[in-house]
Enzyme design. Structure first.
Site, mmCIF file in Angstrom:
data_model
loop_
_atom_site.group_PDB
_atom_site.id
_atom_site.type_symbol
_atom_site.label_atom_id
_atom_site.label_comp_id
_atom_site.label_asym_id
_atom_site.label_seq_id
_atom_site.Cartn_x
_atom_site.Cartn_y
_atom_site.Cartn_z
ATOM 1 N N ASP A 1 10.619 -17.010 4.986
ATOM 2 C CA ASP A 1 10.442 -18.293 4.297
ATOM 3 C C ASP A 1 8.911 -18.264 4.442
ATOM 4 O OD1 ASP A 1 10.730 -20.885 2.544
ATOM 5 O OD2 ASP A 1 9.860 -21.846 4.750
ATOM 6 N N GLU B 1 1.590 -14.362 0.939
ATOM 7 C CA GLU B 1 1.620 -15.703 0.780
ATOM 8 C C GLU B 1 0.642 -16.656 -0.602
ATOM 9 O OE1 GLU B 1 3.970 -17.933 3.824
ATOM 10 O OE2 GLU B 1 2.828 -19.485 2.663
ATOM 11 N N ALA C 1 9.373 -26.311 6.049
ATOM 12 C CA ALA C 1 9.305 -28.464 6.600
ATOM 13 C C ALA C 1 9.225 -29.187 5.784
ATOM 14 C CB ALA C 1 7.824 -27.580 7.438
ATOM 15 N N HIS D 1 7.399 -20.444 1.635
ATOM 16 C CA HIS D 1 7.576 -21.352 2.575
ATOM 17 C C HIS D 1 7.653 -22.957 2.811
ATOM 18 C CE1 HIS D 1 4.022 -21.394 5.842
ATOM 19 N NE2 HIS D 1 4.715 -21.763 6.276
HETATM 20 C C1 3PG Z 1 4.272 -24.993 10.283
HETATM 21 O O1 3PG Z 1 3.595 -24.797 10.802
HETATM 22 O O2 3PG Z 1 4.316 -26.289 10.054
HETATM 23 C C2 3PG Z 1 5.432 -24.578 9.272
HETATM 24 O O3 3PG Z 1 5.131 -23.661 8.870
HETATM 25 C C3 3PG Z 1 4.987 -25.654 7.575
HETATM 26 O O4 3PG Z 1 3.923 -25.341 6.993
HETATM 27 P P1 3PG Z 1 3.834 -26.307 5.580
HETATM 28 O O5 3PG Z 1 2.809 -28.114 5.907
HETATM 29 O O6 3PG Z 1 2.312 -25.937 4.976
HETATM 30 O O7 3PG Z 1 4.544 -26.464 5.293
#
Ligand code: 3PG
Length: 314
Positions: free
Chosen positions: A250, A255, A281, A278
């Site tokens: 991910d 990136e 979350a 990515h």
């Molecule tokens: C994090 O560190 O909380 C995750 O990698 C999620 O990142 P994001 O909020 O940019 O999606």
């Protein structure tokens, strides 16, 4: 109190802040280069993955608090914040379930080759013969590297799938049904799946290098939903070519910071490497939990100056 929210944030929680007399500037399109100007007179910056560099922190004459609406704080220049005594807080554990769900999703996708199945179907190709070759996860050995909030959520789900779960962390692993391991030499050679859940630090940088990939079984599944920096990407690419590793990522080197655009990576050429955007979350459940925690941090600070979840030194 003036707050700049420089990444996507749920509307209900922006309203909640406004109801508490907080002046909210919401601009989710801002990037690293825009922040020094956009944040120059706010009291607090809230970001997800947008980079808060030293210039933003130095130019923020009113800046009193930086919040990472998520877990990893490697996008914030902590040293620059320390220099000015500005607290940096995060929302630990709040998106752990979402990242664990994606991790399990990648495991199954790689074992069953779901993306390949779907692409072939859409192109009018039927290949039950080829796609009938999967291992299944039940009874397979999983090595979890990094056993914090996310690692534990992965373990719960893997145990429910009947996997044989090992874990390693800098603190003692104590979790029902999970076996602790200390040496990679012990577990990587027997692991069918390796899943990484580490923060990006100087200690974890390029931890997964040629030596560790050499220890892995041919055809093992390797998943990284944490940070690109923990993997030596060239060593990973060699292992994919030489050991037929199946890889789910991910996060990867280079990136893009922007939310949409083009992307270019050496990983695109590799058949058995599935890369997601990515999005670990990025579920409504996780973003609601993260936003709730962000609001809690802000309101606590406004009430009596207490900083919750501070990650840098005082
Ligand atoms: C994090 O560190 O909380 C995750 O990698 C999620 O990142 P994001 O909020 O940019 O999606």
């Amino acid at each position: 109190m003036r707050i700049l929210i420089a990444d996507k944030f749920p509307e209900t929680f922006i309203q909640q802040l406004k109801e508490n007399n907080i002046d909210v500037i919401y601009n989710p399109k801002l990037g690293e280069k825009d922040l020094p100007e956009a944040a120059k007179d706010v009291d607090c910056i809230v970001v997800r993955s947008t980079i808060v560099n030293a210039e933003t922190i130095e130019k923020g004459t009113n800046l009193k608090l930086i919040i990472r609406a998520g877990a990893g704080v490697n996008n914030i220049d902590i040293q620059a914040a320390n220099k000015k005594g500005i607290p940096v807080s995060n929302c630990p554990g709040k998106n752990a379930i979402a990242v664990a769900e994606l991790t399990i999703g990648l495991m199954i996708a790689l074992d069953r080759r779901i993306p390949h199945n779907v692409i072939d179907f859409k192109q009018g190709k039927w290949n039950k013969g080829e796609y009938s070759n999967a291992q299944g996860l039940f009874g397979k050995t999983l090595a979890i590297v990094g056993f914090g909030n996310i690692g534990k959520e992965v373990a719960k789900r893997a145990l429910a799938f009947g996997m044989n779960v090992y874990a390693k962390d800098i603190v003692k692993v104590e979790f029902d049904g999970v076996k602790e391991f200390s040496n990679f030499e012990e577990v990587l050679p027997i692991a069918d799946v390796i899943s990484v859940h580490l923060p990006a630090t100087s200690e974890t940088k390029n931890l997964f290098n040629e030596n560790l990939f050499n220890l892995m079984k041919n055809g093992a599944i390797f998943i990284n939903t944490s940070r690109a920096d923990v993997v030596d990407e060239d060593a990973l690419i060699n292992a994919v070519k030489e050991k037929n590793l199946k890889v789910g990522l991910d996060v990867f080197k280079g990136e893009p910071e922007e939310k949409t655009g083009t992307v270019s990576s050496k990983l695109q050429e590799l058949e058995n490497v599935y890369v997601t955007h990515h999005i670990g979350a990025s579920t409504e459940q996780a973003q609601t939990a993260v936003a709730e925690e962000t609001v809690r941090i802000i309101l606590s600070y406004v009430k009596d100056g207490t900083v919750i979840n501070r990650v840098n030194k005082k």
